[in-house]
Design a protein around this motif. Structure first.
Motif, PDB file in Angstrom:
ATOM      1  N   UNK A  84     -13.227  -0.037  16.813  1.00 41.72           N
ATOM      2  CA  UNK A  84     -14.596  -0.498  16.602  1.00 41.72           C
ATOM      3  C   UNK A  84     -14.883  -1.754  17.436  1.00 41.72           C
ATOM      4  N   UNK A  85     -15.957  -1.810  18.221  1.00 48.03           N
ATOM      5  CA  UNK A  85     -17.010  -0.816  18.413  1.00 48.03           C
ATOM      6  C   UNK A  85     -16.600   0.279  19.399  1.00 48.03           C
ATOM      7  N   UNK A  86     -16.710   1.534  18.933  1.00 47.01           N
ATOM      8  CA  UNK A  86     -16.248   2.678  19.728  1.00 47.01           C
ATOM      9  C   UNK A  86     -17.000   2.778  21.062  1.00 47.01           C
ATOM     10  N   UNK A  87     -18.261   2.287  21.086  1.00 45.24           N
ATOM     11  CA  UNK A  87     -19.045   2.411  22.324  1.00 45.24           C
ATOM     12  C   UNK A  87     -18.623   1.382  23.377  1.00 45.24           C
ATOM     13  N   UNK A  88     -17.789   0.396  23.000  1.00 41.82           N
ATOM     14  CA  UNK A  88     -17.337  -0.574  24.001  1.00 41.82           C
ATOM     15  C   UNK A  88     -15.825  -0.550  24.225  1.00 41.82           C
ATOM     16  N   UNK A  89     -15.032  -0.515  23.148  1.00 35.68           N
ATOM     17  CA  UNK A  89     -13.573  -0.594  23.329  1.00 35.68           C
ATOM     18  C   UNK A  89     -13.042   0.730  23.889  1.00 35.68           C
ATOM     19  N   UNK A  90     -12.256   0.653  24.971  1.00 42.98           N
ATOM     20  CA  UNK A  90     -11.897   1.912  25.643  1.00 42.98           C
ATOM     21  C   UNK A  90     -10.708   2.675  25.074  1.00 42.98           C
ATOM     22  N   UNK A  91      -9.897   2.075  24.189  1.00 42.74           N
ATOM     23  CA  UNK A  91      -8.681   2.796  23.791  1.00 42.74           C
ATOM     24  C   UNK A  91      -8.940   3.943  22.817  1.00 42.74           C
ATOM     25  N   UNK A  92      -8.271   5.073  23.069  1.00 47.45           N
ATOM     26  CA  UNK A  92      -8.188   6.141  22.064  1.00 47.45           C
ATOM     27  C   UNK A  92      -6.723   6.559  21.990  1.00 47.45           C
ATOM     28  N   UNK A  93      -6.174   6.542  20.758  1.00 45.87           N
ATOM     29  CA  UNK A  93      -4.796   7.001  20.578  1.00 45.87           C
ATOM     30  C   UNK A  93      -4.856   8.490  20.265  1.00 45.87           C
ATOM     31  N   UNK A 143     -15.188  10.206  29.340  1.00 45.01           N
ATOM     32  CA  UNK A 143     -16.172   9.374  28.618  1.00 45.01           C
ATOM     33  C   UNK A 143     -15.722   7.900  28.634  1.00 45.01           C
ATOM     34  N   UNK A 144     -15.016   7.545  29.711  1.00 45.65           N
ATOM     35  CA  UNK A 144     -14.704   6.130  29.953  1.00 45.65           C
ATOM     36  C   UNK A 144     -13.625   5.552  29.054  1.00 45.65           C
ATOM     37  N   UNK A 145     -12.652   6.399  28.640  1.00 41.05           N
ATOM     38  CA  UNK A 145     -11.642   5.864  27.712  1.00 41.05           C
ATOM     39  C   UNK A 145     -10.252   5.823  28.333  1.00 41.05           C
ATOM     40  N   UNK A 146      -9.422   4.983  27.748  1.00 42.93           N
ATOM     41  CA  UNK A 146      -8.020   4.873  28.127  1.00 42.93           C
ATOM     42  C   UNK A 146      -7.229   5.608  27.048  1.00 42.93           C
ATOM     43  N   UNK A 147      -6.487   6.635  27.459  1.00 44.13           N
ATOM     44  CA  UNK A 147      -5.767   7.456  26.474  1.00 44.13           C
ATOM     45  C   UNK A 147      -4.347   6.938  26.277  1.00 44.13           C
ATOM     46  N   UNK A 148      -4.017   6.640  25.027  1.00 45.37           N
ATOM     47  CA  UNK A 148      -2.628   6.301  24.688  1.00 45.37           C
ATOM     48  C   UNK A 148      -2.103   7.482  23.879  1.00 45.37           C
ATOM     49  N   UNK A 149      -1.259   8.270  24.552  1.00 46.32           N
ATOM     50  CA  UNK A 149      -0.789   9.510  23.924  1.00 46.32           C
ATOM     51  C   UNK A 149       0.574   9.275  23.277  1.00 46.32           C
ATOM     52  N   UNK A 150       0.639   9.413  21.954  1.00 43.44           N
ATOM     53  CA  UNK A 150       1.905   9.201  21.255  1.00 43.44           C
ATOM     54  C   UNK A 150       2.820  10.415  21.477  1.00 43.44           C
ATOM     55  N   UNK A 151       4.134  10.139  21.563  1.00 43.25           N
ATOM     56  CA  UNK A 151       5.074  11.246  21.800  1.00 43.25           C
ATOM     57  C   UNK A 151       5.153  12.135  20.566  1.00 43.25           C
TER      58      UNK A 151
END
Ligand SMILES: NC(=O)c1ccc[n+]([C@@H]2O[C@H](COP(=O)([O-])OP(=O)(O)OC[C@H]3O[C@@H](n4cnc5c(N)ncnc54)[C@H](O)[C@@H]3O)[C@@H](O)[C@H]2O)c1
Length: 331
Positions: free
Chosen positions: A141-150, A172-180
């Motif tokens: 939060x705020x989802x419209x500004x912070x780029x991380x998505x796990x 959609x402008x996000x940084x993906x952190x993919x958990x193993x």
């Protein structure tokens, strides 16, 4: 072959659902927003309106704005969406039922993601006919500004779905952190929770006020954390030898009682100190005023980080370049 994603369904249009909707509409995606409460529509629209100026300040005018449909009919959500993101309350039984119902109604190629802050995707997919398309897509939060998505796979999630979700989130402008693999609380909320518990212990022991504890972050570690995590920070703290020397230097403290990770026993004095402390810190400002200041600073931070080619600035840079290409193609 999965259908290209043009329309995104949001299930639950509170704080997080509205954040997803704003992020998507700004980038030209159509949104079908589903909520069980008809009155949620007004709040959703108001939240999108609040988000818009920050998005424009960050990215300029939208190239093309998406269309918003609000519905209380789950079938409408499921029949129109090419990707569905759930953002209903954090109750596991409710989410399991919702996933079961969406799964039964949506095309089998449609990915269904959950915004959950900590539930295991294996549980959320447990009653689905197509569990392979269920993932966690945990935003901030705020989802419209912070780029991380796990992104987190459950035991039955397919590799193809995880890969497809990454492409979508980056678009959609996000940084993906993919958990193993899955773990309750994922990565970021486990770290936040550890800090939160420790802060409550300090408050409970009446060692410092809520304002002092927040200052301990704001004037020091927090400034570094915005673009360097704990590992890189300590690597630098080790001097020219980096982490190798840092370990030698700080090894003895690892054995000391510097942390108490269990939640402190809740009590009235702690609750009073917590609530009154935060109200003191707010100093008469409404939550919406604090939010507006937060958004303005986040936008400027991301622009500054872009200039320095670091952290969230790299995500902004990537998106600005993609936008330039898109606009050039149009003209
Ligand atoms: N608030 C945060 O900072 C934050 C951050 C990251 C993730 N999350 C997660 O996002 C999710 C949503 O959190 P929120 O803060 O937006 O909650 P919220 O209470 O603001 O919104 C929830 C919405 O879901 C609706 N709803 C209730 N039952 C529903 C159902 N059966 N089907 C569809 N909609 C339903 C409610 O009417 C409400 O509009 C939670 O899983 C939460 O853990 C929250």
């Amino acid at each position: 072959m999965a259908t290209p994603i043009k329309t995104v369904g949001i299930a639950g249009t509170g704080l997080i659902g509205a954040g997803w909707a704003a992020r998507l509409l700004f980038r030209g995606f159509n949104v079908v927003a589903y909520d069980v409460k008809p009155e949620a529509e007004e709040r959703l629209k108001a939240q999108i309106k609040t988000a818009w100026p920050s998005l424009e300040a960050l990215l300029g005018k939208p190239v093309k704005k998406g269309k918003l449909i609000f519905t209380t009919d789950l079938k409408e959500l499921a029949s129109k969406a090419d990707f569905i993101h759930e953002a209903a309350p954090e109750r596991e039984d409710l989410k399991i039922r919702l996933f079961r119902d969406i799964d039964a109604a949506a095309r089998p190629d449609v990915i269904i993601a959950s915004s959950s802050s900590g539930f295991l995707p294996t549980n959320l997919q447990s009653q689905c006919q197509h569990p392979e398309r269920v993932i966690i897509g945990h935003p901030f939060n705020p989802v419209y500004l912070l780029p991380l998505v796990e992104t987190v796979p459950g035991e039955k999630t397919s590799e193809e779905v995880m890969a497809r979700a990454s492409v979508y989130f980056e678009s959609i402008g996000m940084q993906v952190l993919r958990l193993k693999r899955e773990i309750m609380g994922y990565v970021c909320d486990r770290l936040q929770e550890a800090l939160w518990r420790e802060a409550l212990h300090i408050l409970n022991k009446d060692i410092a006020t809520t304002g002092d504890i927040d200052d301990s972050i704001v004037y020091s570690a927090g400034m570094r954390w915005a673009f360097m995590g704990s590992f890189l920070t300590y690597h630098v703290a080790g001097g020219p030898g980096g982490m190798r020397d840092f370990i030698k230097q700080f090894d003895p403290t690892l054995e000391l009682d510097w942390t108490e990770l269990k939640f402190p026993k809740w009590n009235e004095a702690l609750e009073k100190r917590l609530v009154e402390g935060c109200e003191d810190q707010a100093a008469g400002r409404k939550v919406s005023e604090i939010e507006a200041k937060r958004n303005a600073v986040l936008v400027d931070m991301m622009k500054l980080f872009k200039k320095h080619k670091i952290g969230a600035g790299l995500v902004l840079d990537r998106e600005m370049k993609a936008r330039k290409k898109k606009t050039a193609k149009k003209t």
